[in-house]
Motif scaffolding. Structure first.
Motif: not given
Ligand SMILES: Cc1ncc(COP(=O)(O)O)c(C=O)c1O
Length: 394
Positions: A341-350, A385-394
């Motif tokens: 999981i790309d943590g930075k992208k996830m944080q940004e998307s959240l 749901n928000s966490f689920n949808k914000s997941i972006q893989t590297r």
């Protein structure tokens, strides 16, 4: 703050321990989307900080709301109006004879320990406590007290450790300057909000009472300890002579503190606050905010905890996400993301897409989530749901 190394402080303490004077935007990244939130602030969830921290305009709006339920009557040098009303309310909650408004928690801690100690110079504290590590050696340099740290790097010291330390003194030192007071911080900011067990507090209290040693509670976040442990603020306070509670960490005020205790101690405070330059003409903006948000706070926090229980269960079912509680902890949890999981992208998307703010995951893809009443701005399903949808893989 010139000699204060912010970066080093953050590295040493972890995000949970952030002092509030560090702007959160600097932690969350200054991404432009941060200031362009699609929804109103009322829908934002902030997984950092112990409670609401209002921006100036929000602050004014909140005070307008407050005025509908409590008349905003000003104070003069801390006398009268909402300051007095708050003092009375806090005395009831803590079960103490009197409470007094203080400009800061640091001053509340220092003055309480100075008065409880009288002529005696030694004050026992946790090594990890704010009094020991974060009050610029005020006890030593201003109040002529010698802080005696116990339990290096631990959350708390036991009654046995305290008793031993006191006993050993008579062997270790020739000149008897006397034990002034003992201070306990609970929960402990520097150990990620861990709590001191009630059984240990009871034993320490019994020992101090027996030995006629004053006992102070740095209860900046005692309402947080109470919400997570189920032990009332009044019960915690009952084991101590004096108790300090912060007004800005979760009651929304922009500063200030309340110190509660016996009249013989509290009646000395107005003069001492003046002597130390802390007697401010107007304090009502802080007092009014705290008084207003104190009402119903415990219920709101209980509801937030219930929602959080559902959120954890839901999040831990998502592949790659793990939320872990901290042993003996309170409102701080560990979020661990799998390396895919790309943590930075996830944080940004959240933040951008869902109005959920989390601290940026570190190089291990871990961060801390602090639960507070902003959780109530959405329901559990929305957050999961928000966490689920914000997941972006590297
Ligand atoms: C546990 C604890 N005690 C005392 C204080 C001091 O409060 P103030 O910032 O009002 O001086 C803080 C503030 O960070 C704290 O976390």
């Amino acid at each position: 703050m010139t000699s204060f190394n912010r970066r080093k402080f953050l590295a040493n303490t972890g995000l949970c321990a952030l002092p509030v004077f560090i702007p959160f935007s600097s932690i969350l990244g200054n991404d432009s989307h941060f200031n362009n939130s699609p929804a109103s602030d009322a829908s934002i969830i902030k997984f950092y900080g112990d409670g609401e921290m209002f921006e100036p305009i929000e602050y004014l709006n909140e005070l307008q709301k407050a005025h509908k339920s409590i008349p905003l009557i000003g104070d003069r040098y801390g006398s009268g109006g909402v300051v007095e009303a708050l003092e009375k309310r806090m005395a009831v909650i803590t079960g103490k004879e009197k409470s007094v408004y203080m400009p800061s928690g640091t001053m509340a801690n220092q003055l309480a320990l100075a008065v409880l100690s009288g002529e005696n110079t030694k004050v026992f504290v946790q090594d990890t406590s704010h009094v020991y590590r974060d009050e610029a050696d005020a006890a030593q340099s201003v109040f002529n007290k010698r802080l005696m740290p116990l339990a290096k790097d631990e959350t708390y010291f036991t009654a046995a450790q305290l008793e031993n330390a006191v006993k050993n003194l008579s062997r270790e030192e020739v000149f008897k300057s006397g034990i002034g007071a003992v201070s306990i911080e609970n929960p402990v900011r520097r150990t990620d909000g861990r709590t001191v067990p009630l059984e240990e507090i009871k034993k320490i209290s019994a020992y101090c009472r027996n030995e006629k040693i004053g006992l102070h509670l740095d209860g900046a976040r005692i309402f947080i300890a109470s919400a997570w442990s189920g032990i009332s603020v009044g019960e915690y306070a009952s084991y101590f002579d004096t108790v300090y509670i912060s007004l800005y960490k979760y009651f929304g005020a922009s500063g200030g503190a309340i110190l509660s205790g016996p009249a013989v101690v509290i009646d000395k405070m107005a003069h001492l606050v003046k002597v130390h330059g802390g007697n401010m003409y107007g304090n009502w903006t802080n007092a009014a905010m705290a008084l207003y948000r104190l009402e119903g706070f415990e219920t709101r926090l209980q509801n937030a905890i219930k929602t959080w229980d559902q959120v954890i269960t839901g999040l831990n079912k998502i592949a790659g996400i793990q939320i872990k509680a901290i042993d003996n902890g309170t409102n701080i949890f560990r979020l661990e993301l799998s390396k895919e999981i790309d943590g930075k992208k996830m944080q940004e998307s959240l933040s951008k897409d869902f109005n959920i703010r989390i601290p940026r995951p570190n190089e291990k893809n871990q961060t801390q989530l602090t639960v507070n009443e902003t959780l109530l701005n959405q329901n559990a399903a929305y957050i999961i749901n928000s966490f689920n949808k914000s997941i972006q893989t590297r």
